[in-house]
Design an enzyme around this catalytic site. Structure first.
Site, PDB file in Angstrom:
ATOM      1  N   SER B 317     108.515   5.056  58.076  1.00 13.71           N
ATOM      2  CA  SER B 317     107.166   5.654  58.021  1.00 13.71           C
ATOM      3  C   SER B 317     106.149   4.603  57.642  1.00 13.71           C
ATOM      4  O   SER B 317     105.065   4.519  58.220  1.00 13.71           O
ATOM      5  CB  SER B 317     107.095   6.777  56.978  1.00 13.71           C
ATOM      6  OG  SER B 317     107.747   7.914  57.438  1.00 13.71           O
ATOM      7  N   TRP B 320     105.666   2.273  60.446  1.00 12.76           N
ATOM      8  CA  TRP B 320     104.902   2.934  61.509  1.00 12.76           C
ATOM      9  C   TRP B 320     103.400   2.785  61.260  1.00 12.76           C
ATOM     10  O   TRP B 320     102.615   2.616  62.178  1.00 12.76           O
ATOM     11  CB  TRP B 320     105.285   4.410  61.593  1.00 12.76           C
ATOM     12  CG  TRP B 320     104.487   5.201  62.606  1.00 12.76           C
ATOM     13  CD1 TRP B 320     104.754   5.319  63.940  1.00 12.76           C
ATOM     14  CD2 TRP B 320     103.316   5.969  62.355  1.00 12.76           C
ATOM     15  NE1 TRP B 320     103.806   6.117  64.545  1.00 12.76           N
ATOM     16  CE2 TRP B 320     102.911   6.535  63.601  1.00 12.76           C
ATOM     17  CE3 TRP B 320     102.554   6.248  61.233  1.00 12.76           C
ATOM     18  CZ2 TRP B 320     101.791   7.346  63.721  1.00 12.76           C
ATOM     19  CZ3 TRP B 320     101.435   7.062  61.362  1.00 12.76           C
ATOM     20  CH2 TRP B 320     101.058   7.604  62.596  1.00 12.76           C
ATOM     21  N   HIS B 321     103.025   2.821  59.999  1.00 12.86           N
ATOM     22  CA  HIS B 321     101.607   2.718  59.659  1.00 12.86           C
ATOM     23  C   HIS B 321     101.050   1.328  59.920  1.00 12.86           C
ATOM     24  O   HIS B 321      99.857   1.182  60.172  1.00 12.86           O
ATOM     25  CB  HIS B 321     101.366   3.095  58.192  1.00 12.86           C
ATOM     26  CG  HIS B 321     101.316   4.572  57.960  1.00 12.86           C
ATOM     27  ND1 HIS B 321     102.449   5.322  57.794  1.00 12.86           N
ATOM     28  CD2 HIS B 321     100.273   5.436  57.898  1.00 12.86           C
ATOM     29  CE1 HIS B 321     102.106   6.597  57.627  1.00 12.86           C
ATOM     30  NE2 HIS B 321     100.796   6.702  57.686  1.00 12.86           N
ATOM     31  N   GLY B 322     101.873   0.337  59.820  1.00 10.35           N
ATOM     32  CA  GLY B 322     101.363  -1.011  60.081  1.00 10.35           C
ATOM     33  C   GLY B 322     102.441  -2.059  60.052  1.00 10.35           C
ATOM     34  O   GLY B 322     103.437  -1.930  59.335  1.00 10.35           O
ATOM     35  N   PHE B 471      95.975   2.236  63.991  1.00  5.72           N
ATOM     36  CA  PHE B 471      97.335   2.576  64.354  1.00  5.72           C
ATOM     37  C   PHE B 471      97.404   3.089  65.799  1.00  5.72           C
ATOM     38  O   PHE B 471      98.445   3.465  66.252  1.00  5.72           O
ATOM     39  CB  PHE B 471      97.901   3.631  63.392  1.00  5.72           C
ATOM     40  CG  PHE B 471      97.678   3.251  61.952  1.00  5.72           C
ATOM     41  CD1 PHE B 471      97.005   4.081  61.102  1.00  5.72           C
ATOM     42  CD2 PHE B 471      98.099   2.024  61.489  1.00  5.72           C
ATOM     43  CE1 PHE B 471      96.767   3.716  59.782  1.00  5.72           C
ATOM     44  CE2 PHE B 471      97.866   1.654  60.165  1.00  5.72           C
ATOM     45  CZ  PHE B 471      97.198   2.500  59.310  1.00  5.72           C
TER      46      PHE B 471
END
Lengths: 369, 471
Positions: B317, B320-322, B471
């Protein structure tokens, strides 16, 4: 219960309202709304429709040429100022509806202290210049009032200091010691603040009002007449009520680009009148800052000064009696000095950091050539 | 194109609404698709081609899944294509940078690499594509027979750039058949305007406040008080920014009959980190739960395995954000607290609720410090300043009251959510069947004023960053 039909009416209205901005822009239905001051231009970049830069530029510039953006800017500024006291003009501060400029940080202008040897040098040059032009052309220093000194009661404590060795104090003492004529209107207006019939500096302004400038010119004419033992052109004036708003007197409020004019009930209209006994007009070489604007952009200029009198703004640009600009011409100024009745230096307290703006130094060198 | 931009609000939105009302029923989806392609093309012309091509490939692969003898392999290929796309565009730079650092530390030459540009919204539309593949594989939904409807599902502009992540199964029927009327349209506009106001009038101001504080900090030196204030500003900025955007997306969908899932439910009133992740970015949480956590085994195995699953899910997670280590650490940070809560859950009682809310908020705020930093070292510096307690100098700014007032409003709005105050207003004035015409009109008028005020701020050229846009 609200029926679907009723919601359709509301929806129709909402759609009309949503279409209004685009309609007003493209049909040019908005009144002309000007913005004062320097507006930051959208940065020009290399554009391409393929990488999205052209679209971004388009987005940013889309409303630039329309009055819609100006209307939005003024509306936003008005909303933020009215509800939160927030001013969007750069370097502008507001306390109790009194507008101040960035130098509110140095209330007594003691932060940007000029070194002693610099003060000595400037005074030395002035003394030498006075000697070179002769007594027939006295140097007169005019010190306009400072808003932070005139209205300290509205400033927060952090913007105040008790210093007595500011540039202003130092220069004034040294000028008087060297027998220069100093018309300290800052001191005069601060001491007699409550005795004036109109505002000396408007709530929304940073410069003296036309009224204060008129008082100053009246004083100047009388001073030059005494110094030269001659009758110079006198004038009388009266004040009358106006609607409390004057663009020139309320420059900071105007630059804040609000929607509603910030009226100051103390702003009065000045009605000038030529005296019955008409004297000579003053032929001066004037070097100064923006405090001369109240004079040059009004009837005062032609009433008090000859048409040969030029104003040298920060000693960077010369403006003649027709307000035409030209670069500084030292040779021409030297010639003017030889015929002038006096030299006038108008120097705001904050600008004492650059007192004479290089005039004394450059003219001494010019004379010695 | 941003929802909070002049061009969108003045031109695109009226065209969207008016066009949809006027277009015949059978062309409505095609109209929405056209607008969506234009929307994406406006911001990223080159990438719109990539999205269309990969969506086409996805469509044809997924169509084969139900009837294929190699369902698993096809699903694998489908997932690999989408994750591969994400990996290349989003993580290749990060991967190469780290490899190069490693090579450099051993004295080897770095790999030469031209940086890849991140397509806007890639994290969201790849995840949506993945839900489609999974839902078809699991028979939770039938494969879409109409490629235009499939494109619309992937590219529909309200949720294309920053969510909510809409699972295909939840929207399948709406693609074919949905109700549109004046009530829903106004409901959508209502929601959109609230979201716009949250983003522009509070989120942007919090961002500006944080930026001013950071500049002041840089000019006048470190202060623990300022560091905490910066963290607080960011905490509210990210909430109002992201939840505002989600409100706008949900509102835009509602205008044309789509019911998108909610994405936020007063997350700062959570009494535990577990609850926080049921209230913050709920569609991501659901995606991770249904498509990663449960396939990994969820909590069906031994405790240690559950903890490992949680750690994996939250690390991913974070990633996924960066593509940066601070995001990974942020993910692990939340994973850690989730594990702690599993080991020792605090039994909530009425007496301790405000305390639990405060503790959870405190933990989340610290997490945002990691999230906001551009690198791990910056995050460490910020923590040192916050916990150094050396200097409590406050800032001086001519517009301090303006920013402080907005921070106060942000706090009040979050607190009022505790009493479901805003839901009550909504139902009282508009959402309820017993609403009167006058109440509904007043509510819509009020909300339209909010819209107008937001528009004025946007056109004036106010500070207008979008955090989740990266994102």
């Amino acid at each position: 219960m609200v029926k679907e039909k009723q919601y359709r009416i509301i929806l129709g209205l909402v759609i009309v309202l949503m279409l209004m901005p685009a309609t007003m822009i493209h049909l040019n239905l908005l009144p002309s709304i000007y913005l004062d001051g320097v507006i930051q231009e959208t940065e020009k970049r290399h554009l391409s429709w393929m990488d999205g830069t052209a679209q971004k530029q388009f987005d940013e510039e889309l409303f630039d040429s329309s009055n819609f953006k100006s209307l939005c800017i003024r509306s936003r500024n008005e909303f933020q100022y009215s509800f939160f006291g927030k001013i969007n003009a750069q370097s502008t501060y507001v306390f109790d509806d009194y507008f101040y400029r960035f130098y509110v940080h140095n209330y007594n202008e003691d932060i940007f202290k000029t070194p002693q040897d610099s003060i000595n040098k400037t005074l030395q040059n002035l003394v030498e210049l006075q000697h070179l032009v002769g007594e027939k052309c006295p140097i007169i220093c005019i010190i306009p009032p400072s808003k932070t000194r005139l209205f300290p009661e509205h400033l927060p404590e952090r913007h105040k200091s008790k210093s007595t060795t500011t540039n202003y104090d130092q220069y004034k003492n040294r000028l008087l010691k060297n027998n220069f004529t100093v018309l300290d209107f800052n001191d005069y207006f601060v001491k007699n603040k409550s005795s004036f019939d109109a505002a000396i500096i408007a709530k929304g302004g940073i410069h003296w009002t036309y009224y204060a400038a008129t008082l100053a010119m009246d004083s100047l004419v009388k001073t030059v007449s005494t110094l030269k033992n001659q009758d110079f052109n006198q004038f009388t004036f009266s004040i009358s009520d106006c609607d409390g708003f004057n663009v020139d007197d309320q420059d900071l409020a105007v630059l804040s680009n609000l929607i509603f004019d910030r009226k100051d009930p103390n702003i009065k209209k000045v009605n000038l009148k030529q005296s019955k006994k008409i004297g000579k007009k003053i032929n001066a070489v004037i070097v100064g800052d923006s405090f001369f604007h109240a004079i040059e952009q009004s009837d005062l200029r032609n009433l008090v000064f000859t048409s040969d009198t030029d104003f040298h703004y920060y000693f960077q640009t010369t403006k003649n009696s027709l307000l035409q600009k030209s670069p500084i011409n030292l040779k021409k100024i030297k010639e003017q000095l030889q015929k002038a009745d006096c030299i006038i230096l108008i120097n705001d307290i904050v600008n004492f950091e650059k007192f004479t703006f290089g005039f004394a130094d450059k003219m001494v060198r010019e004379f010695k050539k | 194109m941003l929802f909070s931009s002049g061009i969108f609000l003045v031109y695109f939105l009226p065209i969207y609404i008016l066009g949809y009302l006027l277009i015949p029923e059978k062309f409505k989806n095609a109209y929405l698709l056209l607008l969506s392609i234009f929307f994406y093309w406006w911001g990223a012309p080159v990438f719109s081609i990539i999205v269309l091509v990969t969506s086409s490939i996805n469509f044809f692969i997924a169509r084969k899944i139900p009837t294929s003898n190699h369902k698993r392999k096809l699903l694998f290929a489908y997932i690999a294509l989408n994750l591969g796309l994400l990996a290349y565009f989003k993580y290749s730079n990060f991967f190469v940078e780290n490899v190069n650092e490693l090579l450099w530390s051993f004295g080897f030459r770095s790999i030469e690499w031209t940086k890849v540009i991140l397509p806007v919204g890639i994290s969201f539309f790849t995840f949506q594509s993945i839900t489609y593949g999974f839902d078809v594989y699991r028979n939770d939904a039938k494969p879409q027979g109409n490629i235009l409807n499939y494109y619309l599902y992937i590219l529909f502009f309200p949720q294309l750039i920053a969510g909510p992540i809409v699972t295909y199964s939840s929207i399948e029927k709406q693609l074919r058949n949905r109700e549109t009327n004046a009530t829903k349209m106004l409901d959508g506009l209502f929601r959109f305007s609230i979201g716009l106001g949250k983003k522009v009038l509070i989120g942007n101001v919090m961002a500006e406040f944080g930026s001013e504080l950071t500049n002041y900090y840089a000019d006048f030196g470190a202060s623990s008080l300022l560091s905490w204030l910066i963290a607080l500003c960011y905490t509210f900025e990210i909430y109002f920014d992201f939840s505002g955007y989600s409100d706008m997306a949900i509102g835009l969908g509602k205008m044309v009959g789509f019911d998108f899932p909610e994405n936020f439910d007063r997350p700062y009133l959570s009494k535990s980190i577990t609850e926080f992740w049921r209230r913050w970015h709920m569609t991501l949480g659901n995606f991770m739960k249904n498509y990663l956590y449960i396939p990994l085994g969820g909590n069906q195995h031994a405790k240690n395995r559950t903890f490992l699953n949680l750690a994996i899910v939250f690390t991913l997670s974070g990633l996924w954000h960066g593509a940066s280590w601070n995001f990974v650490v942020w993910g692990l940070f939340h994973g850690f607290w989730l594990i702690v809560e599993r080991i020792n859950p605090l039994k909530a009682s009425n007496l301790f609720q405000p305390f639990l809310i405060f503790i959870t908020f405190f933990i989340v705020l610290n997490g945002w410090v990691l999230f906001d930093a551009t690198s791990l070292s910056e995050a460490i510096t910020n923590f040192k300043s916050m916990y150094g307690f050396e200097n409590f100098n406050y800032w001086i700014h001519k517009n301090a009251h303006y920013y402080e007032f907005h921070l106060f409003i942000a706090v009040v709005i979050c607190l009022l959510g505790y009493f479901k105050y805003f839901n009550s207003i909504y139902h009282f004035s508009f959402g309820s069947k017993s609403t009167s015409f006058v109440k509904a009109s007043l509510a819509l008028f009020g909300v339209f004023l909010l819209f107008g005020l937001s528009l004025i701020h946007i056109i004036s050229g106010s500070y207008n960053p979008f955090i989740y846009f990266q994102f």
